[in-house]
Write a protein that holds these residues in place. Structure first.
Motif, PDB file in Angstrom:
ATOM      1  N   LEU A 195       0.822  -1.175   0.105  1.00  0.00           N
ATOM      2  CA  LEU A 195      -0.011   0.118  -0.106  1.00  0.00           C
ATOM      3  C   LEU A 195       0.874   1.284   0.162  1.00  0.00           C
ATOM      4  O   LEU A 195       1.188   1.963   1.039  1.00  0.00           O
ATOM      5  N   THR A 196       1.272   1.683  -1.210  1.00  0.00           N
ATOM      6  CA  THR A 196       2.580   2.712  -1.134  1.00  0.00           C
ATOM      7  C   THR A 196       1.889   3.980  -1.405  1.00  0.00           C
ATOM      8  O   THR A 196       2.573   5.004  -0.975  1.00  0.00           O
ATOM      9  N   ASP A 197       0.635   3.998  -1.877  1.00  0.00           N
ATOM     10  CA  ASP A 197      -0.167   5.420  -1.857  1.00  0.00           C
ATOM     11  C   ASP A 197      -0.463   5.751  -0.213  1.00  0.00           C
ATOM     12  O   ASP A 197      -1.407   5.353   0.031  1.00  0.00           O
ATOM     13  N   VAL A 198       0.049   6.995   0.224  1.00  0.00           N
ATOM     14  CA  VAL A 198      -0.036   7.235   1.726  1.00  0.00           C
ATOM     15  C   VAL A 198      -0.680   8.710   1.822  1.00  0.00           C
ATOM     16  O   VAL A 198       0.042   9.485   1.170  1.00  0.00           O
ATOM     17  N   ARG A 199      -1.727   8.827   2.371  1.00  0.00           N
ATOM     18  CA  ARG A 199      -2.390  10.159   2.670  1.00  0.00           C
ATOM     19  C   ARG A 199      -2.326  10.511   3.982  1.00  0.00           C
ATOM     20  O   ARG A 199      -2.891   9.897   4.865  1.00  0.00           O
ATOM     21  N   ILE A 200      -1.789  11.613   4.621  1.00  0.00           N
ATOM     22  CA  ILE A 200      -1.572  12.183   5.787  1.00  0.00           C
ATOM     23  C   ILE A 200      -2.631  13.241   6.156  1.00  0.00           C
ATOM     24  O   ILE A 200      -2.846  14.052   5.356  1.00  0.00           O
ATOM     25  N   ILE A 201      -3.414  12.679   7.284  1.00  0.00           N
ATOM     26  CA  ILE A 201      -4.315  13.540   7.865  1.00  0.00           C
ATOM     27  C   ILE A 201      -4.065  14.030   9.148  1.00  0.00           C
ATOM     28  O   ILE A 201      -3.681  13.213  10.342  1.00  0.00           O
ATOM     29  N   SER A 202      -3.572  15.296   9.501  1.00  0.00           N
ATOM     30  CA  SER A 202      -3.324  16.189  10.620  1.00  0.00           C
ATOM     31  C   SER A 202      -4.163  16.442  11.715  1.00  0.00           C
ATOM     32  O   SER A 202      -3.762  16.987  12.769  1.00  0.00           O
ATOM     33  N   ASN A 203      -5.360  16.145  11.182  1.00  0.00           N
ATOM     34  CA  ASN A 203      -6.455  16.609  12.092  1.00  0.00           C
ATOM     35  C   ASN A 203      -7.345  15.250  12.652  1.00  0.00           C
ATOM     36  O   ASN A 203      -7.864  14.499  11.909  1.00  0.00           O
ATOM     37  N   PRO A 204      -7.086  15.022  13.906  1.00  0.00           N
ATOM     38  CA  PRO A 204      -7.730  13.968  14.510  1.00  0.00           C
ATOM     39  C   PRO A 204      -9.146  13.877  14.499  1.00  0.00           C
ATOM     40  O   PRO A 204      -9.863  12.505  14.698  1.00  0.00           O
ATOM     41  N   GLY A 205      -9.917  15.109  14.122  1.00  0.00           N
ATOM     42  CA  GLY A 205     -11.349  14.996  14.080  1.00  0.00           C
ATOM     43  C   GLY A 205     -11.927  14.570  12.771  1.00  0.00           C
ATOM     44  O   GLY A 205     -13.078  14.220  12.533  1.00  0.00           O
ATOM     45  N   ILE A 206     -11.060  14.559  11.685  1.00  0.00           N
ATOM     46  CA  ILE A 206     -11.314  13.957  10.352  1.00  0.00           C
ATOM     47  C   ILE A 206     -11.219  12.506  10.344  1.00  0.00           C
ATOM     48  O   ILE A 206     -10.393  11.891  10.554  1.00  0.00           O
ATOM     49  N   THR A 207     -12.342  11.826  10.099  1.00  0.00           N
ATOM     50  CA  THR A 207     -12.460  10.336  10.054  1.00  0.00           C
ATOM     51  C   THR A 207     -13.010   9.787   8.870  1.00  0.00           C
ATOM     52  O   THR A 207     -13.540   8.786   8.674  1.00  0.00           O
ATOM     53  N   LEU A 208     -12.788  10.577   7.483  1.00  0.00           N
ATOM     54  CA  LEU A 208     -13.050  10.091   6.247  1.00  0.00           C
ATOM     55  C   LEU A 208     -12.097  10.491   5.338  1.00  0.00           C
ATOM     56  O   LEU A 208     -11.695  11.699   5.558  1.00  0.00           O
ATOM     57  N   PHE A 209     -12.020   9.813   4.390  1.00  0.00           N
ATOM     58  CA  PHE A 209     -11.012  10.345   3.144  1.00  0.00           C
ATOM     59  C   PHE A 209     -11.396   9.704   1.929  1.00  0.00           C
ATOM     60  O   PHE A 209     -12.067   8.707   1.932  1.00  0.00           O
ATOM     61  N   VAL A 210     -11.739  10.554   0.828  1.00  0.00           N
ATOM     62  CA  VAL A 210     -12.019   9.925  -0.571  1.00  0.00           C
ATOM     63  C   VAL A 210     -10.878  10.142  -1.613  1.00  0.00           C
ATOM     64  O   VAL A 210     -10.092  11.133  -1.649  1.00  0.00           O
ATOM     65  N   PHE A 211     -10.803   8.886  -2.224  1.00  0.00           N
ATOM     66  CA  PHE A 211      -9.973   8.614  -3.125  1.00  0.00           C
ATOM     67  C   PHE A 211     -10.549   8.785  -4.444  1.00  0.00           C
ATOM     68  O   PHE A 211     -11.773   8.309  -4.626  1.00  0.00           O
ATOM     69  N   ASP A 212     -10.175   9.529  -5.304  1.00  0.00           N
ATOM     70  CA  ASP A 212     -10.739   9.708  -6.753  1.00  0.00           C
ATOM     71  C   ASP A 212      -9.773   9.450  -7.756  1.00  0.00           C
ATOM     72  O   ASP A 212      -8.675   9.153  -7.638  1.00  0.00           O
ATOM     73  N   ASN A 213     -10.421   9.278  -9.126  1.00  0.00           N
ATOM     74  CA  ASN A 213      -9.585   9.206 -10.201  1.00  0.00           C
ATOM     75  C   ASN A 213      -8.833   7.561 -10.381  1.00  0.00           C
ATOM     76  O   ASN A 213      -7.658   7.596 -10.460  1.00  0.00           O
ATOM     77  N   LEU A 214      -9.533   6.717  -9.683  1.00  0.00           N
ATOM     78  CA  LEU A 214      -9.152   5.428  -9.550  1.00  0.00           C
ATOM     79  C   LEU A 214      -9.450   4.686 -10.811  1.00  0.00           C
ATOM     80  O   LEU A 214     -10.410   4.690 -11.433  1.00  0.00           O
ATOM     81  N   ALA A 215      -8.264   4.076 -11.284  1.00  0.00           N
ATOM     82  CA  ALA A 215      -8.485   3.251 -12.534  1.00  0.00           C
ATOM     83  C   ALA A 215      -9.320   1.838 -12.273  1.00  0.00           C
ATOM     84  O   ALA A 215      -9.443   1.443 -11.145  1.00  0.00           O
ATOM     85  N   SER A 216      -9.601   1.309 -13.390  1.00  0.00           N
ATOM     86  CA  SER A 216     -10.455   0.094 -13.384  1.00  0.00           C
ATOM     87  C   SER A 216      -9.480  -0.977 -12.816  1.00  0.00           C
ATOM     88  O   SER A 216      -8.334  -1.012 -12.890  1.00  0.00           O
ATOM     89  N   GLY A 217      -9.930  -1.970 -11.734  1.00  0.00           N
ATOM     90  CA  GLY A 217      -9.440  -2.811 -11.135  1.00  0.00           C
ATOM     91  C   GLY A 217      -9.697  -2.802  -9.551  1.00  0.00           C
ATOM     92  O   GLY A 217     -10.544  -2.252  -9.281  1.00  0.00           O
ATOM     93  N   ARG A 218      -9.067  -3.791  -8.921  1.00  0.00           N
ATOM     94  CA  ARG A 218      -9.281  -3.843  -7.420  1.00  0.00           C
ATOM     95  C   ARG A 218      -8.290  -2.952  -6.621  1.00  0.00           C
ATOM     96  O   ARG A 218      -7.253  -3.084  -7.113  1.00  0.00           O
ATOM     97  N   HIS A 219      -8.767  -2.313  -5.737  1.00  0.00           N
ATOM     98  CA  HIS A 219      -7.919  -1.456  -4.931  1.00  0.00           C
ATOM     99  C   HIS A 219      -8.259  -1.722  -3.473  1.00  0.00           C
ATOM    100  O   HIS A 219      -9.271  -2.112  -2.939  1.00  0.00           O
TER     101      HIS A 219
END
Length: 245
Positions: free
Chosen positions: A196-220
């Motif tokens: 899992l090499t794509d890492v997104r850092i969230i510095s706010n502990p109050g945020i508990t949701l993240f949206v990945f977009d522009n995902l290519a076809s296939g299993r993620h």
């Protein structure tokens, strides 16, 4: 400490731990042991203060190094939700056109018949002979038709999608103590569950949701970890996956 006469005080220590730092000006003992010192106990530590004439000491004490609390992993509460978006395909061009057909009357003439040159074998009706018409050509007298142009269909449109990852924040450390210094999260993503090499850092502990977009076809694949104020990262949550059409 204070001196009643206002004399300058100085501090000293005996049996100071090797990993610790001691201030002779304030008497503060501090430091951060390494992992190699975990489980080690320094005993009979004594801190003293003197004004140059008298000396006072604290009772002896001991320090045992324990492992730093580790944050428990967040719990992913919803599978990533795919939301594929497909552009509208371009319309296919028409395969047959009528512009390739033309009718002319110039093929039929009456000038070929004269009274002086007519014979029964030399006259044809309007210059057309029955041998000139074939069923495979399917043409009428004086009419020609261009074959339809063979245009390949347009390529299939590119498909992309989005995935929403949400989780419950941890409330305890792995040793059961209350988590009071949660600082944020790291959201992991990849097309290989073991990488899992794509890492997104969230510095706010109050945020508990993240949206990945522009995902290519296939299993993620997706996972989340928590980070405390000291930078200690928890283990990864359970890995979830979604297939983008």
């Amino acid at each position: 400490a204070r001196d009643a006469d206002g004399d300058t005080l100085s501090y000293s220590i005996s049996n100071k731990p090797s990993w610790a730092v001691f201030s002779i000006a304030t008497g503060q003992l501090s430091g951060q042991p390494t992992s190699s010192q975990v489980g080690k106990t320094d005993r009979n530590i004594v801190i003293s203060v003197s004004d140059g004439q008298a000396r006072v000491s604290l009772p002896a004490f001991a320090i045992t190094v324990s492992a730093a609390p580790i944050v428990t992993a967040p719990i992913v509460v919803a599978n990533p939700t795919p939301n594929p978006t497909t552009p509208n395909p371009a319309p296919s061009p028409p395969q047959n056109t009528s512009s390739g057909s033309s009718n002319t009357s110039s093929g039929n003439t009456s000038s070929g018949n004269t009274s002086s040159g007519n014979t029964s074998s030399g006259n044809t009706s309007s210059g057309n002979t029955s041998s000139g018409n074939t069923s495979s050509g399917n043409t009428s007298p004086g009419t020609s038709q261009t074959p339809a142009t063979n245009i390949p269909p347009p390529p299939p449109p590119t498909t992309s999608g989005t995935a929403t990852v949400s989780w419950l924040p941890p409330t305890q450390n792995t040793d059961g103590t209350e988590l009071v210094d949660l600082a944020g999260y790291r959201v992991y993503h990849g097309t290989n569950p073991n990488s899992l090499t794509d890492v997104r850092i969230i510095s706010n502990p109050g945020i508990t949701l993240f949206v990945f977009d522009n995902l290519a076809s296939g299993r993620h694949y997706f996972a989340v970890s928590a980070v405390n104020a000291g930078g200690t990262e928890s283990s990864l949550s359970e890995t979830h996956s979604k297939s983008i059409p």
